[in-house]
Design a protein around this motif. Structure first.
Motif, PDB file in Angstrom:
ATOM      1  N   LEU A  80      49.971  41.444  48.872  1.00  0.00           N
ATOM      2  CA  LEU A  80      49.074  42.200  49.275  1.00  0.00           C
ATOM      3  C   LEU A  80      47.756  42.589  48.362  1.00  0.00           C
ATOM      4  CD1 LEU A  80      51.316  45.119  50.733  1.00  0.00           C
ATOM      5  CD2 LEU A  80      50.076  43.451  52.207  1.00  0.00           C
ATOM      6  N   THR A  81      48.212  42.770  46.985  1.00  0.00           N
ATOM      7  CA  THR A  81      46.990  42.705  46.085  1.00  0.00           C
ATOM      8  C   THR A  81      46.194  41.388  45.957  1.00  0.00           C
ATOM      9  OG1 THR A  81      48.356  44.153  44.682  1.00  0.00           O
ATOM     10  CG2 THR A  81      46.592  43.198  43.438  1.00  0.00           C
ATOM     11  N   GLU A  82      46.647  40.464  46.090  1.00  0.00           N
ATOM     12  CA  GLU A  82      46.053  39.252  46.029  1.00  0.00           C
ATOM     13  C   GLU A  82      45.163  38.911  47.511  1.00  0.00           C
ATOM     14  OE1 GLU A  82      46.935  34.609  44.964  1.00  0.00           O
ATOM     15  OE2 GLU A  82      48.286  36.054  44.086  1.00  0.00           O
ATOM     16  N   ARG A  83      45.719  39.209  48.290  1.00  0.00           N
ATOM     17  CA  ARG A  83      45.244  39.166  49.624  1.00  0.00           C
ATOM     18  C   ARG A  83      43.787  40.077  49.491  1.00  0.00           C
ATOM     19  NH1 ARG A  83      47.472  41.692  55.190  1.00  0.00           N
ATOM     20  NH2 ARG A  83      46.867  43.505  53.939  1.00  0.00           N
ATOM     21  N   GLU A  84      43.945  41.474  49.009  1.00  0.00           N
ATOM     22  CA  GLU A  84      42.759  42.323  48.897  1.00  0.00           C
ATOM     23  C   GLU A  84      41.890  41.785  48.059  1.00  0.00           C
ATOM     24  OE1 GLU A  84      40.444  45.516  49.369  1.00  0.00           O
ATOM     25  OE2 GLU A  84      42.547  45.323  50.650  1.00  0.00           O
ATOM     26  N   ILE A  85      42.125  41.146  46.952  1.00  0.00           N
ATOM     27  CA  ILE A  85      41.170  40.494  45.969  1.00  0.00           C
ATOM     28  C   ILE A  85      40.417  39.255  46.766  1.00  0.00           C
ATOM     29  CG2 ILE A  85      40.651  39.547  43.737  1.00  0.00           C
ATOM     30  CD1 ILE A  85      41.337  42.606  43.713  1.00  0.00           C
ATOM     31  N   LEU A  86      41.162  38.560  47.259  1.00  0.00           N
ATOM     32  CA  LEU A  86      40.611  37.496  47.943  1.00  0.00           C
ATOM     33  C   LEU A  86      39.414  37.789  49.304  1.00  0.00           C
ATOM     34  CD1 LEU A  86      43.766  35.059  48.920  1.00  0.00           C
ATOM     35  CD2 LEU A  86      41.644  34.387  47.641  1.00  0.00           C
ATOM     36  N   GLY A  87      39.923  38.868  49.802  1.00  0.00           N
ATOM     37  CA  GLY A  87      39.056  39.287  50.931  1.00  0.00           C
ATOM     38  C   GLY A  87      37.716  39.957  50.293  1.00  0.00           C
ATOM     39  N   GLN A  88      37.862  40.897  49.104  1.00  0.00           N
ATOM     40  CA  GLN A  88      36.670  41.013  48.381  1.00  0.00           C
ATOM     41  C   GLN A  88      35.866  40.238  48.086  1.00  0.00           C
ATOM     42  OE1 GLN A  88      37.653  44.153  45.332  1.00  0.00           O
ATOM     43  NE2 GLN A  88      38.769  45.272  46.633  1.00  0.00           N
ATOM     44  N   GLU A  89      36.413  39.186  47.260  1.00  0.00           N
ATOM     45  CA  GLU A  89      35.571  37.890  46.879  1.00  0.00           C
ATOM     46  C   GLU A  89      34.942  37.324  47.918  1.00  0.00           C
ATOM     47  OE1 GLU A  89      36.375  34.151  43.794  1.00  0.00           O
ATOM     48  OE2 GLU A  89      38.071  35.210  44.659  1.00  0.00           O
ATOM     49  N   ARG A  90      35.660  37.195  49.098  1.00  0.00           N
ATOM     50  CA  ARG A  90      35.060  36.487  50.099  1.00  0.00           C
ATOM     51  C   ARG A  90      33.899  37.115  50.621  1.00  0.00           C
ATOM     52  NH1 ARG A  90      38.400  36.124  55.584  1.00  0.00           N
ATOM     53  NH2 ARG A  90      37.963  38.435  55.360  1.00  0.00           N
ATOM     54  N   LYS A  91      34.206  38.207  50.719  1.00  0.00           N
ATOM     55  CA  LYS A  91      32.998  39.222  51.307  1.00  0.00           C
ATOM     56  C   LYS A  91      31.855  39.079  50.444  1.00  0.00           C
ATOM     57  CE  LYS A  91      31.718  43.917  52.637  1.00  0.00           C
ATOM     58  NZ  LYS A  91      32.045  45.145  52.501  1.00  0.00           N
ATOM     59  N   ILE A  92      31.926  39.063  49.163  1.00  0.00           N
ATOM     60  CA  ILE A  92      30.740  39.274  48.230  1.00  0.00           C
ATOM     61  C   ILE A  92      30.069  37.839  48.344  1.00  0.00           C
ATOM     62  CG2 ILE A  92      30.399  38.933  45.771  1.00  0.00           C
ATOM     63  CD1 ILE A  92      32.759  40.987  45.336  1.00  0.00           C
ATOM     64  N   TYR A  93      30.745  36.633  48.302  1.00  0.00           N
ATOM     65  CA  TYR A  93      30.157  35.541  48.203  1.00  0.00           C
ATOM     66  C   TYR A  93      29.753  34.942  49.765  1.00  0.00           C
ATOM     67  CZ  TYR A  93      31.354  33.833  43.641  1.00  0.00           C
ATOM     68  OH  TYR A  93      31.567  33.749  42.312  1.00  0.00           O
ATOM     69  N   SER A  94      30.224  35.651  50.658  1.00  0.00           N
ATOM     70  CA  SER A  94      29.556  35.561  51.976  1.00  0.00           C
ATOM     71  C   SER A  94      28.176  36.279  52.074  1.00  0.00           C
ATOM     72  CB  SER A  94      30.411  36.328  53.268  1.00  0.00           C
ATOM     73  OG  SER A  94      31.572  35.426  53.305  1.00  0.00           O
ATOM     74  N   GLU A  95      28.211  37.363  51.646  1.00  0.00           N
ATOM     75  CA  GLU A  95      26.830  38.225  51.402  1.00  0.00           C
ATOM     76  C   GLU A  95      25.825  37.430  50.564  1.00  0.00           C
ATOM     77  OE1 GLU A  95      27.826  42.321  50.371  1.00  0.00           O
ATOM     78  OE2 GLU A  95      28.965  42.734  52.089  1.00  0.00           O
ATOM     79  N   LEU A  96      26.359  36.962  49.286  1.00  0.00           N
ATOM     80  CA  LEU A  96      25.410  36.157  48.732  1.00  0.00           C
ATOM     81  C   LEU A  96      24.707  34.960  49.400  1.00  0.00           C
ATOM     82  CD1 LEU A  96      24.319  35.207  45.826  1.00  0.00           C
ATOM     83  CD2 LEU A  96      26.506  34.150  45.324  1.00  0.00           C
ATOM     84  N   LEU A  97      25.788  34.439  50.235  1.00  0.00           N
ATOM     85  CA  LEU A  97      25.312  33.179  50.939  1.00  0.00           C
ATOM     86  C   LEU A  97      24.404  33.669  52.245  1.00  0.00           C
ATOM     87  CD1 LEU A  97      25.964  30.205  51.140  1.00  0.00           C
ATOM     88  CD2 LEU A  97      27.761  30.854  52.833  1.00  0.00           C
ATOM     89  N   GLU A  98      24.475  34.765  52.444  1.00  0.00           N
ATOM     90  CA  GLU A  98      23.605  35.197  53.742  1.00  0.00           C
ATOM     91  C   GLU A  98      22.249  35.410  52.994  1.00  0.00           C
ATOM     92  OE1 GLU A  98      23.201  39.308  56.159  1.00  0.00           O
ATOM     93  OE2 GLU A  98      25.156  38.435  55.802  1.00  0.00           O
ATOM     94  N   GLN A  99      22.134  36.254  51.907  1.00  0.00           N
ATOM     95  CA  GLN A  99      20.969  36.398  51.211  1.00  0.00           C
ATOM     96  C   GLN A  99      20.053  34.947  50.811  1.00  0.00           C
ATOM     97  OE1 GLN A  99      19.098  39.012  50.565  1.00  0.00           O
ATOM     98  NE2 GLN A  99      20.337  40.097  52.114  1.00  0.00           N
ATOM     99  N   ALA A 100      20.921  34.040  50.036  1.00  0.00           N
ATOM    100  CA  ALA A 100      20.511  32.967  49.700  1.00  0.00           C
ATOM    101  C   ALA A 100      19.967  31.985  51.167  1.00  0.00           C
ATOM    102  CB  ALA A 100      21.539  32.190  49.159  1.00  0.00           C
TER     103      ALA A 100
END
Length: 152
Positions: A80-100
């Motif tokens: 559950l912890t690993e899934r949470e961190i994967l979700g956060q990382e995915r969200k960060i990089y998705s937002e970065l990608l959106e801006q770029a």
């Protein structure tokens, strides 16, 4: 009771607590000479009871997550912890990608030109890989939730 059922009950209990909180707030102050729509003392009793139920349920869910093996190296709690961190990382990089990926139209040469500082294709591939890993973790977690009995 299965772990998945307990998770559904937890969500329901949290929603009911939020509703009770709102009802208590609505009845906390009234105009002089009026009476409240609901008795705040009764609402407080109901809230105390629900909070006690929620506490007991969360403790059982946590114990179950700690005792349930996810794979040979991890408990369900670890997954559950690993899934949470994967979700956060995915969200960060998705937002970065959106801006770029945002296009900045220039109407004259005197306007400021912006350039992308990351490799969009590589970042998109990374986001896709994070999404794939997240889905795999989530699917196995959901499966375990429906197969695992809640511990006392």
């Amino acid at each position: 009771m299965k772990l998945a059922e307990a998770l559904i009950l937890r969500t329901d209990c949290q929603k009911r607590i939020e509703q009770l909180k709102n009802r208590l707030i609505q009845n906390a102050k009234i105009q002089e000479g009026e009476s409240p729509n609901e008795d705040p003392k009764e609402l407080e009793k109901e809230l105390t009871n629900l909070l006690s139920q929620l506490k007991h349920l969360i403790k059982r869910i946590n114990r179950t997550n700690l005792q349930t093996p996810f794979n040979t190296n991890q408990s369900l709690a670890d997954a559950l912890t690993e899934r949470e961190i994967l979700g956060q990382e995915r969200k960060i990089y998705s937002e970065l990608l959106e801006q770029a990926s945002l296009r900045q139209d220039r109407y004259s040469r005197s306007e400021i030109k912006f350039i992308t500082t990351i490799n969009v294709k590589e970042t998109q591939n990374y986001v896709d890989e994070l999404s794939r890993k997240y889905r795999l973790f989530d699917t196995k977690i959901q499966e375990l939730n429906w197969l695992t009995n809640l511990v006392e």
